[in-house]
Design a protein around this motif. Structure first.
Motif, short mmCIF file in Angstrom:
data_model
loop_
_atom_site.label_atom_id
_atom_site.label_comp_id
_atom_site.label_asym_id
_atom_site.label_seq_id
_atom_site.Cartn_x
_atom_site.Cartn_y
_atom_site.Cartn_z
N ASP A 134 4.76 13.86 -7.59
CA ASP A 134 5.68 15.00 -7.61
C ASP A 134 5.88 15.59 -6.22
OD1 ASP A 134 3.09 15.95 -7.41
OD2 ASP A 134 3.42 17.69 -8.71
N THR A 135 5.43 14.88 -5.18
CA THR A 135 5.71 15.27 -3.80
C THR A 135 6.65 14.24 -3.19
OG1 THR A 135 3.87 14.02 -2.82
CG2 THR A 135 3.42 16.27 -3.59
N ALA A 136 7.49 14.68 -2.25
CA ALA A 136 8.43 13.75 -1.61
C ALA A 136 7.70 12.64 -0.85
CB ALA A 136 9.38 14.51 -0.70
N PRO A 137 6.67 12.93 -0.04
CA PRO A 137 5.97 11.83 0.64
C PRO A 137 5.31 10.87 -0.34
CG PRO A 137 5.44 13.92 1.68
CD PRO A 137 6.17 14.25 0.42
N GLY A 138 4.70 11.42 -1.40
CA GLY A 138 4.07 10.55 -2.38
C GLY A 138 5.08 9.63 -3.04
N ALA A 139 6.21 10.18 -3.46
CA ALA A 139 7.24 9.38 -4.14
C ALA A 139 7.87 8.38 -3.19
CB ALA A 139 8.30 10.31 -4.73
N ASP A 140 8.19 8.80 -1.97
CA ASP A 140 8.89 7.92 -1.03
C ASP A 140 7.99 6.78 -0.54
OD1 ASP A 140 11.09 9.49 -1.33
OD2 ASP A 140 10.93 10.49 0.61
N ARG A 141 6.72 7.06 -0.30
CA ARG A 141 5.83 6.00 0.17
C ARG A 141 5.53 5.01 -0.94
NH1 ARG A 141 2.04 10.16 3.82
NH2 ARG A 141 3.86 10.94 4.99
N LEU A 142 5.46 5.48 -2.17
CA LEU A 142 5.30 4.56 -3.29
C LEU A 142 6.55 3.71 -3.46
CD1 LEU A 142 3.73 3.47 -5.70
CD2 LEU A 142 4.56 5.40 -7.06
N ALA A 143 7.72 4.32 -3.30
CA ALA A 143 8.97 3.56 -3.40
C ALA A 143 9.04 2.49 -2.31
CB ALA A 143 10.17 4.51 -3.30
N GLY A 144 8.57 2.82 -1.09
CA GLY A 144 8.56 1.83 -0.02
C GLY A 144 7.63 0.66 -0.33
N TYR A 145 6.48 0.95 -0.91
CA TYR A 145 5.55 -0.10 -1.34
C TYR A 145 6.20 -1.02 -2.37
CZ TYR A 145 1.80 -1.96 -4.35
OH TYR A 145 1.01 -2.76 -5.14
N ARG A 146 6.82 -0.43 -3.37
CA ARG A 146 7.47 -1.24 -4.41
C ARG A 146 8.62 -2.06 -3.83
NH1 ARG A 146 5.59 0.32 -9.41
NH2 ARG A 146 4.80 2.45 -9.64
N ARG A 147 9.38 -1.45 -2.91
CA ARG A 147 10.50 -2.16 -2.30
C ARG A 147 10.02 -3.38 -1.52
NH1 ARG A 147 15.21 0.32 -0.46
NH2 ARG A 147 14.79 1.85 -2.10
N ALA A 148 8.89 -3.23 -0.81
CA ALA A 148 8.36 -4.35 -0.04
C ALA A 148 7.90 -5.48 -0.95
CB ALA A 148 7.21 -3.88 0.84
N LEU A 149 7.29 -5.15 -2.08
CA LEU A 149 6.90 -6.20 -3.03
C LEU A 149 8.13 -6.91 -3.57
CD1 LEU A 149 3.96 -4.66 -5.12
CD2 LEU A 149 3.86 -6.04 -3.04
N LEU A 150 9.18 -6.14 -3.84
CA LEU A 150 10.43 -6.74 -4.31
C LEU A 150 11.02 -7.65 -3.24
CD1 LEU A 150 12.55 -6.82 -6.59
CD2 LEU A 150 13.66 -4.87 -5.48
N ASP A 151 10.94 -7.25 -1.97
CA ASP A 151 11.45 -8.08 -0.87
C ASP A 151 10.80 -9.45 -0.87
OD1 ASP A 151 12.98 -5.94 -0.01
OD2 ASP A 151 11.57 -5.32 1.56
N HIS A 152 9.53 -9.50 -1.25
CA HIS A 152 8.78 -10.76 -1.21
C HIS A 152 8.71 -11.44 -2.57
CE1 HIS A 152 7.55 -9.00 2.64
NE2 HIS A 152 7.31 -10.23 3.01
N GLY A 153 9.49 -10.94 -3.52
CA GLY A 153 9.62 -11.63 -4.80
C GLY A 153 8.48 -11.46 -5.76
N ASP A 154 7.61 -10.45 -5.56
CA ASP A 154 6.50 -10.27 -6.50
C ASP A 154 6.38 -8.83 -6.98
OD1 ASP A 154 5.74 -9.29 -4.07
OD2 ASP A 154 3.82 -10.33 -3.97
#
Length: 312
Positions: free
Chosen positions: A176-196
């Motif tokens: 429920d914090t912007a840094p928490g949400a955005d950094r988690l979104a960046g993690y998920r995006r990177a996994l998606l970039d690498h197909g997993d």
């Protein structure tokens, strides 16, 4: 609630819905709001800027992040006093609102989860500029300064992929914090970039060291094959290092660790902590600069970059 809406209700300068008017009037009564007209605000120079930190008092004063923010802000306005006020989460206290709107300060910086959506609008309606340090909730239109948390997290996970790590977990901040949400979104995006994207392994902390230690233990219990972890703060990464030492996992041989902030603790950690540097002092400086023209549509997002040390 925007400052324009609050102003229309207080000045009765334009029609608004009965429901919105009732919300503003309710906030005015609850907070015992004292109006200060814009003409007085623009003519008065108090020589002070309020920095309102919504955080636990002990954690605020023990944390290097707000100290560095204040140093950056003071660099821009060395002739002005920075009045630091700490407040807990939840609805704004009447005394806080009365102070901010009572002609004591020329501007307000909001730091942390300010929670109450009525607060910025009431302060702005009193003619006091307001800027948020960190992206405000999506329901709020407010000038703000932030680091590029999403891209920084994405770069951290990409680094771990390039290092040959195959099971990358994250210790995320509060969602429920912007840094928490955005950094988690960046993690998920990177996994998606690498197909997993299905190989997410997530545990949550509160940005503090103890929570990172507990989260690391939970991750290894649930995902024994974890060979890397991206923590959404250096403090949580340092906690993860403690847990890994206690459990006999070598860093970085068995598990690589990357943090976020590039706080002083990152360089002094053993092994030295690879991390994402955010320009904390520059955030404070740009926030003060933005107070001079705090249009609700203005935002400043500063870049981050990786600092590679021995933990990865």
């Amino acid at each position: 609630m925007s400052s324009a809406t609050a102003s229309r209700v207080l000045n009765r300068s334009a029609p608004v819905s009965a429901q919105i008017a009732a919300r503003v009037e309710s906030a005015v009564r609850e907070l015992r709001y004292v109006r200060r007209r814009a003409s007085a605000a623009t003519s008065r120079d108090t020589g002070a800027i309020a920095v309102v930190a919504f955080a636990d008092v002990l954690r605020f004063h023990a944390d290097q992040f707000p100290v560095r923010l204040l140093a950056g802000a003071q660099r821009v306005v060395p002739d002005r006093e920075l009045v630091v006020l700490t407040a807990g989460p939840g609805p704004a206290r009447p005394s806080l609102v009365r102070y901010l709107c009572g002609g004591h300060v020329d501007g307000v910086l909001l730091v942390g989860r300010w929670g109450d959506p009525a607060l910025p609008g009431l302060v702005q309606a009193a003619g006091v500029p307001v800027v948020a340090l960190g992206r405000p909730p999506q329901s709020q239109r407010l000038a703000h300064v932030d680091a590029d948390n999403l891209s920084g997290a994405r770069a951290a996970v990409r680094l771990l992929h390039r290092a040959g790590r195959r099971r990358i977990a994250t210790i995320a901040g509060p969602p429920d914090t912007a840094p928490g949400a955005d950094r988690l979104a960046g993690y998920r995006r990177a996994l998606l970039d690498h197909g997993d994207p299905t190989r997410c392994a997530v545990a949550y902390g509160d940005f503090g060291s103890r929570s990172g230690e507990h989260a690391m233990v939970r991750l290894l219990d649930q995902f024994p094959d974890v060979d890397a972890v991206f923590a959404a703060s250096d403090a949580m990464a340092v906690g993860a290092l403690r847990a890994l030492r206690r459990l006999g996992r070598r860093v970085p041989d068995d598990v690589a660790v990357v943090g976020f902030d590039d706080s002083p603790a990152a360089a002094s950690a053993r092994p030295g902590l690879t991390t994402v540097r955010q320009p904390v002092e520059d955030l404070g400086a740009r926030a003060v600069e933005l107070l001079r023209d705090p249009s609700p549509t203005r935002s400043v997002v500063l870049p981050t970059h990786l600092v590679v040390r021995q933990s990865c």
